[in-house]
Design an enzyme around this catalytic site. Structure first.
Site, mmCIF file in Angstrom:
data_model
loop_
_atom_site.group_PDB
_atom_site.id
_atom_site.type_symbol
_atom_site.label_atom_id
_atom_site.label_comp_id
_atom_site.label_asym_id
_atom_site.label_seq_id
_atom_site.Cartn_x
_atom_site.Cartn_y
_atom_site.Cartn_z
ATOM 1 N N HIS A 88 3.887 -13.399 31.112
ATOM 2 C CA HIS A 88 5.139 -12.437 31.332
ATOM 3 C C HIS A 88 4.995 -11.227 30.382
ATOM 4 O O HIS A 88 4.694 -10.473 29.632
ATOM 5 C CB HIS A 88 5.864 -13.249 30.933
ATOM 6 N N ASP A 90 7.582 -9.427 30.591
ATOM 7 C CA ASP A 90 9.257 -8.307 30.132
ATOM 8 C C ASP A 90 9.145 -8.065 28.828
ATOM 9 O O ASP A 90 8.043 -9.185 27.819
ATOM 10 C CB ASP A 90 10.239 -9.171 30.673
ATOM 11 N N ASP A 151 3.782 -9.774 22.720
ATOM 12 C CA ASP A 151 4.723 -11.350 23.283
ATOM 13 C C ASP A 151 5.517 -9.757 24.756
ATOM 14 O O ASP A 151 6.306 -9.501 24.579
ATOM 15 C CB ASP A 151 5.785 -11.635 22.260
ATOM 16 N N GLU A 185 10.516 -14.244 31.497
ATOM 17 C CA GLU A 185 10.577 -14.853 30.060
ATOM 18 C C GLU A 185 11.207 -14.985 29.652
ATOM 19 O O GLU A 185 11.611 -16.344 28.844
ATOM 20 C CB GLU A 185 8.636 -14.813 30.180
ATOM 21 N N GLU A 186 12.060 -14.046 28.924
ATOM 22 C CA GLU A 186 12.428 -14.046 27.516
ATOM 23 C C GLU A 186 13.439 -14.081 27.292
ATOM 24 O O GLU A 186 14.134 -14.090 26.949
ATOM 25 C CB GLU A 186 12.215 -12.384 27.201
ATOM 26 N N ASP A 208 0.570 -17.201 26.008
ATOM 27 C CA ASP A 208 1.747 -16.585 25.504
ATOM 28 C C ASP A 208 2.122 -17.588 24.273
ATOM 29 O O ASP A 208 2.896 -17.041 23.711
ATOM 30 C CB ASP A 208 2.751 -16.875 26.483
HETATM 31 ZN ZN LIG Z 1 6.368 -14.553 25.171
#
Ligand SMILES: [Zn+2]
Length: 416
Positions: A88, A90, A151, A185-186, A208
């Site tokens: 991801h 974001d 991340d 995703e967050e 991830d």
């Molecule tokens: Zn993540």
């Protein structure tokens, strides 16, 4: 088995790619209802989309929700299943993600890193003992004012670099490789609008996770429960034998659930009841719980148990004093791997072939991979290398990202 040569030039490509991504502001926003949740995520989405086209990947696409897909075509005659890799782009709304100014520390000496000379903000090896593992490595940190965004931009950089590597090394034989990048995703919506059918992979891996070696294919089964307590409000001076104080009753109910089965008293594979919120007055009170367990049977028993406690409570205080509503939230993806454990084993072997010891862990939460697994795309989670996510102490070692690239390439070339 041939080992992957990852020379200085490839390391620099991986590093520069990662640095370019983290400098693009792409924080998501849970308050927003659009996809992507923030306009700014289009900046990085368009950047990655252009990059994949420039690298010569096949069928590069970006849909109206910002989901990016692309392929490394098969270079073998056999009919191998398409395998996917997902990350991801974001970053977490928990901490500032604008004006990320990454610092690079070559040959880390194991001591404290003063991330910001002006404020004295320091990444200390005393506070974060895991830093000791990185002596001699190249660390990438923040300047102490933002998160880093390893991340999951480390995951994106690893997947793109692995795809570039496969295209540049036709002597490495592999089936068709699908790569996918998602927004949001967050805020728990990375999988929501993911077109599993269009992606066309038989299974995939999210890149991830955190530390090198992490491999996860289990998460919680999850439900939410709301217990409503109906009281009876009477003037306190004349309440003898009449008043039913919902606030007091709520406290009584909360104590009927086992005190040693809460998030603060459980770990590993132990499930819990978590009282998220309790509020109320004399006439009405509400207790909001989440219920979690990795084991499907134990999870069913937990829901039964809380229902029984409500019945017990009503037997004591009168019919309908307490009402309960339980809502399913998500399921352990492990159930989707029954008869398909080779998906996990391929990843384990790919790590061993890259001299990495696999660390199989159960997630005490949910993941996008879990949602994707229930959407028909079994999807374990693999490390992306970063640590201390969602804050100013976040860091990643270049060597950890390099290991993740090797794992991706090893999975790509594995016989399925
Ligand atoms: Zn993540």
């Amino acid at each position: 088995m041939q080992t992957i040569e990852f020379n200085h030039e490839w390391k620099m490509r991986l590093l520069n790619r990662f640095l370019a991504y983290v400098k693009i502001y792409s924080t998501s926003d849970p308050e927003s209802e659009t996809t992507p949740s923030t306009e700014r995520q289009w900046d990085i989405a368009k950047y990655i989309f252009q990059e994949l086209q420039d690298l010569g990947l096949a069928d590069v696409s970006m849909d109206e929700n910002g989901y990016i897909m692309a392929y490394v075509p098969s270079n073998i005659p056999e009919n191998e299943p398409t395998v996917g890799f997902i990350a991801h782009y974001d970053t977490s709304p928990d901490f500032k993600g604008e004006h990320v100014n990454p610092q690079i520390w070559d040959d880390y000496n194991g001591g404290d890193l003063v991330l910001n000379a002006a404020t004295g903000f320091t990444l200390s090896s005393e506070k974060f003992p895991s830093l000791k593992k990185y002596v001699g490595k190249t660390l990438i940190t923040t300047d102490g004012t933002t998160l880093l965004g390893a991340d999951d931009k480390a995951g994106v950089a690893e997947i793109v670099t692995a795809a570039e590597y496969l295209l540049a090394h036709p002597e490495i034989k592999h089936g068709r490789i699908a790569i996918g990048f998602t927004p949001d995703e967050e805020i728990g919506r990375g999988a929501h609008k993911f077109d599993v059918k269009k992606f066309g992979a038989e299974y995939a891996y999210t890149m991830d996770g955190s530390e090198v070696g992490e491999l996860e294919y289990e998460n919680f089964n999850a439900a939410g429960a709301v217990v409503k307590i109906n009281g009876l409000s009477v003037h306190p001076g004349y309440a003898f034998g009449q008043m039913k104080n919902a606030g007091l009753l709520a406290v009584e109910f909360a104590q009927m659930l086992p005190a040693n089965e809460t998030p603060a008293t459980t770990k590993g594979f132990e499930g819990f009841y978590h009282l998220m919120e309790i509020k109320g007055d004399v006439s009405e009170a509400k207790l909001q719980y989440i219920i979690r367990d990795h084991d499907a049977d134990k999870f069913e028993n937990r829901k039964k148990f809380i229902n029984e406690k409500v019945a017990e409570f009503n037997a004591k205080h009168g019919e309908n004093t307490a009402e309960i509503e339980i809502k399913e939230q998500y399921r352990n993806m492990k159930q989707q791997f029954e008869g398909k454990m080779h998906i996990v084993e391929i990843a384990e072997q790919a790590m061993k072939d890259a001299n990495i010891e696999p660390k199989i862990k159960a997630i005490r939460g949910g993941t996008d991979g879990a949602q994707l697994s229930y959407m028909g795309l079994p999807c374990p989670n693999i490390f992306a290398g970063g640590e201390n996510f969602h804050g100013p102490y976040e860091f990643v070692a270049l060597e950890s990202m390099e290991k993740a690239v090797k794992v991706i390439v090893n999975i790509a070339k594995a016989k399925k």
